[in-house]
Scaffold this motif. Structure first.
Motif, PDB file in Angstrom:
ATOM      1  N   ASN A 299       0.869  -0.864  -0.026  1.00  0.00           N
ATOM      2  CA  ASN A 299      -0.164  -0.021   0.012  1.00  0.00           C
ATOM      3  C   ASN A 299       0.632   1.258   0.020  1.00  0.00           C
ATOM      4  O   ASN A 299       1.862   1.132   0.641  1.00  0.00           O
ATOM      5  CB  ASN A 299      -0.828   0.117   1.337  1.00  0.00           C
ATOM      6  CG  ASN A 299      -2.000  -1.063   1.258  1.00  0.00           C
ATOM      7  OD1 ASN A 299      -2.702  -1.305   0.161  1.00  0.00           O
ATOM      8  ND2 ASN A 299      -1.917  -2.064   2.339  1.00  0.00           N
ATOM      9  N   ILE A 300       0.309   2.251  -0.681  1.00  0.00           N
ATOM     10  CA  ILE A 300       0.942   3.510  -0.661  1.00  0.00           C
ATOM     11  C   ILE A 300      -0.138   4.577  -0.124  1.00  0.00           C
ATOM     12  O   ILE A 300      -1.101   4.837  -0.916  1.00  0.00           O
ATOM     13  CB  ILE A 300       1.636   3.857  -2.169  1.00  0.00           C
ATOM     14  CG1 ILE A 300       2.767   2.960  -2.588  1.00  0.00           C
ATOM     15  CG2 ILE A 300       2.358   5.372  -1.767  1.00  0.00           C
ATOM     16  CD1 ILE A 300       3.306   3.172  -3.758  1.00  0.00           C
ATOM     17  N   THR A 301       0.090   5.245   0.902  1.00  0.00           N
ATOM     18  CA  THR A 301      -0.838   6.365   1.192  1.00  0.00           C
ATOM     19  C   THR A 301       0.067   7.755   1.512  1.00  0.00           C
ATOM     20  O   THR A 301       1.210   7.696   1.459  1.00  0.00           O
ATOM     21  CB  THR A 301      -1.145   6.004   2.727  1.00  0.00           C
ATOM     22  OG1 THR A 301      -0.172   5.602   3.653  1.00  0.00           O
ATOM     23  CG2 THR A 301      -2.192   4.638   2.645  1.00  0.00           C
ATOM     24  N   TRP A 302      -0.615   8.813   1.210  1.00  0.00           N
ATOM     25  CA  TRP A 302      -0.252   9.814   1.015  1.00  0.00           C
ATOM     26  C   TRP A 302      -0.633  10.955   2.324  1.00  0.00           C
ATOM     27  O   TRP A 302      -1.950  10.904   2.456  1.00  0.00           O
ATOM     28  CB  TRP A 302      -0.539  10.739   0.066  1.00  0.00           C
ATOM     29  CG  TRP A 302       0.131  10.100  -1.400  1.00  0.00           C
ATOM     30  CD1 TRP A 302      -0.535   8.831  -2.048  1.00  0.00           C
ATOM     31  CD2 TRP A 302       1.292  10.401  -2.137  1.00  0.00           C
ATOM     32  NE1 TRP A 302       0.438   8.439  -3.057  1.00  0.00           N
ATOM     33  CE2 TRP A 302       1.276   9.440  -3.028  1.00  0.00           C
ATOM     34  CE3 TRP A 302       2.261  11.286  -1.734  1.00  0.00           C
ATOM     35  CZ2 TRP A 302       2.416   9.613  -4.031  1.00  0.00           C
ATOM     36  CZ3 TRP A 302       3.205  11.036  -2.759  1.00  0.00           C
ATOM     37  CH2 TRP A 302       3.606  10.385  -3.721  1.00  0.00           C
ATOM     38  N   VAL A 303       0.107  11.755   3.104  1.00  0.00           N
ATOM     39  CA  VAL A 303      -0.468  12.381   4.163  1.00  0.00           C
ATOM     40  C   VAL A 303       0.326  13.947   4.072  1.00  0.00           C
ATOM     41  O   VAL A 303       1.480  13.956   3.817  1.00  0.00           O
ATOM     42  CB  VAL A 303       0.303  11.505   5.633  1.00  0.00           C
ATOM     43  CG1 VAL A 303      -0.053  12.594   6.888  1.00  0.00           C
ATOM     44  CG2 VAL A 303      -0.232  10.208   5.627  1.00  0.00           C
ATOM     45  N   ILE A 360       5.843   1.923   7.126  1.00  0.00           N
ATOM     46  CA  ILE A 360       4.969   2.226   8.434  1.00  0.00           C
ATOM     47  C   ILE A 360       4.780   0.598   8.813  1.00  0.00           C
ATOM     48  O   ILE A 360       4.250   0.465   9.819  1.00  0.00           O
ATOM     49  CB  ILE A 360       3.709   2.833   8.262  1.00  0.00           C
ATOM     50  CG1 ILE A 360       2.981   2.464   7.178  1.00  0.00           C
ATOM     51  CG2 ILE A 360       4.200   4.279   8.077  1.00  0.00           C
ATOM     52  CD1 ILE A 360       1.656   3.098   7.165  1.00  0.00           C
ATOM     53  N   ASN A 361       4.799  -0.217   7.886  1.00  0.00           N
ATOM     54  CA  ASN A 361       4.336  -1.662   8.172  1.00  0.00           C
ATOM     55  C   ASN A 361       4.948  -2.678   7.197  1.00  0.00           C
ATOM     56  O   ASN A 361       4.972  -2.324   6.019  1.00  0.00           O
ATOM     57  CB  ASN A 361       2.743  -1.766   7.971  1.00  0.00           C
ATOM     58  CG  ASN A 361       2.309  -2.941   8.878  1.00  0.00           C
ATOM     59  OD1 ASN A 361       2.913  -3.713   9.469  1.00  0.00           O
ATOM     60  ND2 ASN A 361       1.098  -3.302   8.690  1.00  0.00           N
ATOM     61  N   ILE A 362       5.639  -3.703   7.833  1.00  0.00           N
ATOM     62  CA  ILE A 362       6.030  -4.683   7.020  1.00  0.00           C
ATOM     63  C   ILE A 362       5.328  -6.185   7.364  1.00  0.00           C
ATOM     64  O   ILE A 362       5.584  -6.653   8.448  1.00  0.00           O
ATOM     65  CB  ILE A 362       7.679  -5.099   7.294  1.00  0.00           C
ATOM     66  CG1 ILE A 362       8.178  -3.596   6.795  1.00  0.00           C
ATOM     67  CG2 ILE A 362       8.264  -6.038   6.421  1.00  0.00           C
ATOM     68  CD1 ILE A 362       9.824  -3.488   7.212  1.00  0.00           C
ATOM     69  N   LEU A 369       4.005   1.822   2.460  1.00  0.00           N
ATOM     70  CA  LEU A 369       4.541   2.992   2.376  1.00  0.00           C
ATOM     71  C   LEU A 369       3.515   4.364   2.815  1.00  0.00           C
ATOM     72  O   LEU A 369       2.675   4.191   2.263  1.00  0.00           O
ATOM     73  CB  LEU A 369       5.233   3.390   1.309  1.00  0.00           C
ATOM     74  CG  LEU A 369       6.456   2.414   0.816  1.00  0.00           C
ATOM     75  CD1 LEU A 369       7.139   2.924  -0.680  1.00  0.00           C
ATOM     76  CD2 LEU A 369       7.771   2.669   1.767  1.00  0.00           C
ATOM     77  N   GLU A 370       4.203   5.318   3.509  1.00  0.00           N
ATOM     78  CA  GLU A 370       3.532   6.370   3.858  1.00  0.00           C
ATOM     79  C   GLU A 370       4.263   7.455   3.416  1.00  0.00           C
ATOM     80  O   GLU A 370       5.425   7.800   4.053  1.00  0.00           O
ATOM     81  CB  GLU A 370       3.094   6.662   5.227  1.00  0.00           C
ATOM     82  CG  GLU A 370       2.102   7.660   5.529  1.00  0.00           C
ATOM     83  CD  GLU A 370       1.799   7.736   7.099  1.00  0.00           C
ATOM     84  OE1 GLU A 370       0.848   6.982   7.400  1.00  0.00           O
ATOM     85  OE2 GLU A 370       2.552   8.359   7.964  1.00  0.00           O
ATOM     86  N   MET A 371       3.651   8.338   2.456  1.00  0.00           N
ATOM     87  CA  MET A 371       4.465   9.569   1.868  1.00  0.00           C
ATOM     88  C   MET A 371       3.981  10.576   2.766  1.00  0.00           C
ATOM     89  O   MET A 371       2.849  11.334   2.811  1.00  0.00           O
ATOM     90  CB  MET A 371       3.994   9.854   0.441  1.00  0.00           C
ATOM     91  CG  MET A 371       4.377   8.488  -0.544  1.00  0.00           C
ATOM     92  SD  MET A 371       6.053   8.084  -0.536  1.00  0.00           S
ATOM     93  CE  MET A 371       5.998   6.738  -1.517  1.00  0.00           C
ATOM     94  N   ARG A 372       4.803  11.104   3.624  1.00  0.00           N
ATOM     95  CA  ARG A 372       4.600  12.256   4.574  1.00  0.00           C
ATOM     96  C   ARG A 372       5.088  13.634   3.705  1.00  0.00           C
ATOM     97  O   ARG A 372       6.243  13.794   3.746  1.00  0.00           O
ATOM     98  CB  ARG A 372       5.262  11.966   5.925  1.00  0.00           C
ATOM     99  CG  ARG A 372       4.777  10.755   6.589  1.00  0.00           C
ATOM    100  CD  ARG A 372       5.564  10.407   7.799  1.00  0.00           C
ATOM    101  NE  ARG A 372       5.028   9.149   8.391  1.00  0.00           N
ATOM    102  CZ  ARG A 372       5.537   8.495   9.689  1.00  0.00           C
ATOM    103  NH1 ARG A 372       6.573   9.168  10.008  1.00  0.00           N
ATOM    104  NH2 ARG A 372       4.916   7.607   9.990  1.00  0.00           N
ATOM    105  N   ILE A 373       4.023  14.347   3.570  1.00  0.00           N
ATOM    106  CA  ILE A 373       4.427  15.767   2.879  1.00  0.00           C
ATOM    107  C   ILE A 373       4.383  17.016   3.712  1.00  0.00           C
ATOM    108  O   ILE A 373       3.365  16.918   4.303  1.00  0.00           O
ATOM    109  CB  ILE A 373       3.605  15.805   1.542  1.00  0.00           C
ATOM    110  CG1 ILE A 373       3.955  14.757   0.549  1.00  0.00           C
ATOM    111  CG2 ILE A 373       3.648  17.168   0.983  1.00  0.00           C
ATOM    112  CD1 ILE A 373       2.898  14.718  -0.746  1.00  0.00           C
TER     113      ILE A 373
END
Length: 872
Positions: A299-303, A360-362, A369-373
């Protein structure tokens, strides 16, 4: 009287007693024992000896001691003073002694010996180029004082230098001996025994399962993880470097880990590695890896994103669920590529934007992956300063900038501005780098352009040797001309010379006396009117070339020439000057005016340009064209569409040049009602010359050309190999097949430089490895041509003076008719060359090429070509 005698006697007795008391307190060369009880004394005097050429107070000042200072003996003050002298590094001997003790005063003596200076440095066992490198790296200078630390440091640097060159076993000895001719000076002998260059015998790899040995080592036509470390005596590494250096080995170990990370093995580590000697010339290297597990993206999330939607950012990123966890690709898509996520923000003012990809999680082999912007606020440009310029008016530079006060910050605009400044040619192109100064407090940014100015005006004085003797040329090219200042209409004008607006004025003359003369003048500007990027140019030229009389061909010179050519004679001397015939000539007069405009679509790298030109040809008894006598006129219009996106004029590393053009004359034959099929068909007709002049009074043609060049850097280093590719096509068509143009044909072969002997009414096209014009001799003029080039360049020196070497493969051909054009019928060549750019001279170069094919029965063979004043 007796009273006075008594008083004097009393004074003498008192004085004597005082002197006697002082004499008893003075101790010469006292023995001061550190086992004794410390005593506080005052420095009564300081004497310095052993060093010539320096004042005593200067030498004494180094000690930190001064007259009147209270010290303890024995104590730390004297010890600290000695340390100061040793720390200074100039003295080989330091001793501080007490000359005497007088009461509570001590008189010190400082004994010094200065270190010797270097009079001569001899480098033994090195080549000239290696001696030059060693002199720069070791820091040993004639006239400097020599110290043990300096010698030790020089040995370490020399050892590292040869390690980097692959001479791992090199022995370096530096001997010091007295110079008998100079007092207190020494001669240094740097003795170097390089031994054999160390190569890699075997690479031993353990622990690899996913990557094969070949995938790590590489091989023939196969790219491996190791880029600098390769096994010797292997067919697959024939064209690769086999030398071993510790620096390259460290880099290749990191390259191995990067390769694993690229394939999804984020946990890959090197467990063990070692290097040992196999024999005096080779080493074995060993590496043991633990590949770990291969990971995939789940998963890829954007924050933190508010400017762009999550779906849009995910589409730009281009990585999705199920893809291999490629950390290299992830970094490229986030920051490096032109269309990376980061450039979305940086090109729209978000200078303070940051993005941190976080795992953030394996779960098993899957990673979330969390993309922290952090977007921050948009930054506007505050101050845009230009430093280092005193020849151009500042507005001439500012009009090229895409970074202006008040604009939103844009990384793309910054890069484009740097390219435009570099392309102007007035500044060192390698040092055009913006200095960005963010102001976090008020959300603005300052841009400082710290430019390094260079002269780009050119003066040419040259001599050459042609068929009719010595040819001389003188030319002046002013690239910073100003028409306004010529008439003193610029209020900012401060100098005598009319300069400052970045316009170009060129004046030239070339002659060898009677046989040939050429004069030309031109003016151009890229900002006509000074407000918009509109190109304007105007030029004129006149040339005259004269032939020799018919007596020349019956002369003893020509008889000797034929004897020489066919082996019947020996040397001969040119006697052209005896056969000058003023009744055989061709004269040309031409003028042109041009206009161009930078387009905004498809992008602003495109330029549309128009040029209207007129040329008048005047011939008399000239036997080298279809037309021999009379006058001909050429009125034409050229329309060209070009796109230039190179990053550097002198040594482009990226970008391309494209140009498509058509040159058209009016179709005179359509409306002049002449029977060209039956006009001037019989050479024996008494009116033949008159008919030829009537036929070509106004010449007509349509000329189509396409040129393309691309530049690709093979690494990210400024000093890198660059691959240049080139494609050219040209066709000279006619409206009427019975009225083909006798002029404007293609003259192909050789160095491609136009000259009076070939290019006076033709367009010259180079093809290295063949003689000038050999593909299109008289009687086989070129009406179509093509050329293809693959060239690999490497820079030796970049800056105001630029030098680079090249190797090339080239192919091309020319045809006497457009209907015979065949792009698969090529004349091939290959070779090497060098280019040198000098600010006051321009571009010069020499190429050696070898032509592999025959042209009209003659093989190209080995050829040297000289380049002057233009890029080939």
């Amino acid at each position: 009287m007796d009273h006075i005698k008594k008083v004097l006697f009393l004074l003498v007795m008192i004085f004597g007693l005082t002197v006697s008391a002082d004499a008893q307190d003075k101790i010469v060369n006292p023995d001061i024992s550190y086992a004794g009880t410390p005593r506080t004394v005052t420095i009564g005097g300081i004497n310095v000896s052993g060093v010539e050429g320096y004042e005593d107070y200067v030498l004494a000042g180094i000690s930190g001691l001064s007259v009147g200072q209270q010290i303890t003996v024995p104590g730390t003050e004297i010890t600290d003073a000695v340390k100061r002298y040793w720390k200074h590094g100039l003295f080989s001997k330091v001793q501080i002694a007490a000359d005497s003790l007088v009461g509570d005063k001590i008189y010190l003596h400082i004994f010094l010996a200065v270190r010797p200076r270097v009079s001569t440095i001899n480098y033994i066992g090195l080549k000239k180029s290696e001696r030059t490198d060693m002199e720069k790296k070791l820091g040993l200078l004639k006239g400097s004082q020599i110290t043990p630390n300096m010698i030790d440091r020089a040995k370490i640097l020399a050892k590292k230098y040869f390690d980097d060159k692959g001479y791992k076993n090199a022995d370096i000895t530096i001997n010091q001996r007295d110079d008998p001719a100079n007092k207190n000076q020494v001669i240094l002998d740097v003795l170097v025994d390089k031994k054999e260059k160390i190569k890699v015998h075997q690479i031993i790899i353990e622990g690899n399962k996913y990557l094969s040995d070949g995938g790590i080592k590489g091989g023939f036509m196969r790219k491996g993880a190791f880029k600098k470390t390769h096994e010797a005596n292997k067919i697959g590494t024939f064209l690769k470097s086999k030398k071993f250096t510790q620096e390259n080995w460290e880099k290749d170990k990191q390259n191995l880990l990067d390769r694993y990370n690229e394939l999804g093995f984020r946990d890959a580590v090197i467990l063990k590695d070692s290097v040992w000697n196999f024999d005096p010339k080779h080493v074995n290297v060993y590496v043991k890896v633990d590949e770990g597990k291969k990971y995939y993206i789940r998963n890829i999330t954007w924050v933190g994103n508010t400017v762009y939607t999550t779906d849009y950012l995910s589409a730009v990123l281009g990585m999705k669920k199920g893809d291999v966890y490629n950390q290299k690709l992830l970094n490229k898509r986030l920051t490096e590529d032109d269309d990376a996520v980061g450039n979305l923000y940086w090109n729209n003012g978000y200078l303070f934007y940051t993005l941190q990809p976080t795992e953030i999680n394996i779960v098993g082999d899957s990673i979330d992956l969390e993309m922290r912007i952090y977007e921050g606020q948009q930054a506007h440009l505050d101050h845009v300063r230009i430093n280092g310029n005193d020849r151009l008016y500042e507005n001439v530079i500012r009009r090229e900038l895409r970074t202006k006060p008040g604009d939103l910050f844009s990384k793309e605009a910054l890069t484009r501005s740097a390219r435009e400044i570099a392309s102007m040619g007035f500044f060192d192109q390698e040092k055009v780098n913006p200095d960005v100064k963010p102001n976090y407090e008020d959300g603005t940014v300052d841009i400082n352009w710290n430019l390094v100015q260079k002269s780009n005006d050119q003066i040419e004085f040259s001599l050459g040797w042609g068929q009719t003797g010595v040819i001389g040329r003188v030319a002046l090219k002013l690239n910073n001309f100003s028409v306004r200042n010529l008439f003193n209409k610029n209020k900012e004008h401060r100098g005598i010379m009319p300069i400052g607006d970045g316009e170009t004025l060129s004046i030239g003359a070339q002659t060898n006396g009677s046989y040939y003369q050429n004069y030309d003048v031109s003016y151009s500007t890229n900002w006509f009117g000074g407000k918009r990027p509109i190109q304007f140019s105007v030029g004129a030229y006149f040339s005259k070339q004269t032939d020799v009389s018919s007596n020349y061909y019956n002369s003893s010179y020509m008889n000797n020439y034929y004897n020489y050519m066919y082996g019947y004679g020996s040397s001969y001397t040119n006697s052209y000057e005896d056969y000058y015939d003023p009744d055989k000539y061709v004269k040309m007069f031409g003028v042109n005016i041009g206009w161009g405009k930078r387009l905004r679509w498809p992008d602003d790298y495109f330029t549309l340009s128009l040029q209207l030109a007129y040329t008048r040809y005047m011939l008399k008894n000239w036997s080298y064209f279809l037309m021999t006598n009379g006058q001909a006129n050429n009125l034409n219009l050229t329309i060209a569409l070009s796109r230039t996106s190179t990053d550097n004029q002198l040594y482009p590393r990226s970008g391309s040049d494209f140009q498509a053009s058509v040159t058209l004359t009016p179709p005179w034959s359509v409306w002049d009602n002449k029977d060209y099929k039956n006009l001037a068909t019989n050479y024996n007709d008494p009116d033949y010359d008159k008919q030829m002049q009537d036929k070509y009074r106004w010449i007509e043609y349509n000329k189509w050309k396409f040129k393309a060049r691309t530049y690709t850097a093979l690494s990210s280093s400024p000093k890198t190999f660059v691959l240049m590719t080139r494609v050219e096509l040209g066709l000279l068509g006619s409206y009427n097949k019975y009225k083909k143009s006798p002029f404007e044909t293609y003259y192909m072969g050789g160095d491609g430089m136009s000259g009076y002997s070939t290019g006076y009414a033709e367009e010259t096209i180079g093809l290295r490895g063949y003689e000038n014009g050999s593909l299109t001799p008289y009687g086989s003029e070129g009406y179509a041509y093509d050329r293809y080039t693959l060239e690999l360049r490497y820079p030796f020196l970049l800056g105001n003076t630029t030098i680079y070497g090249l190797t090339f493969m080239e192919a091309g051909n020319a045809w006497t008719s457009t209907t015979k054009f065949n792009p698969f019928d090529m004349k091939r060549s290959a070779g090497v060359g060098v280019r040198i750019y000098l600010p006051m001279v321009g571009l010069m170069g020499i190429d050696w090429g070898y032509g592999f094919d025959k042209v009209f029965g003659e093989k190209g063979g080995s050829q040297f070509h000289f380049i002057l004043g233009q890029e080939f």
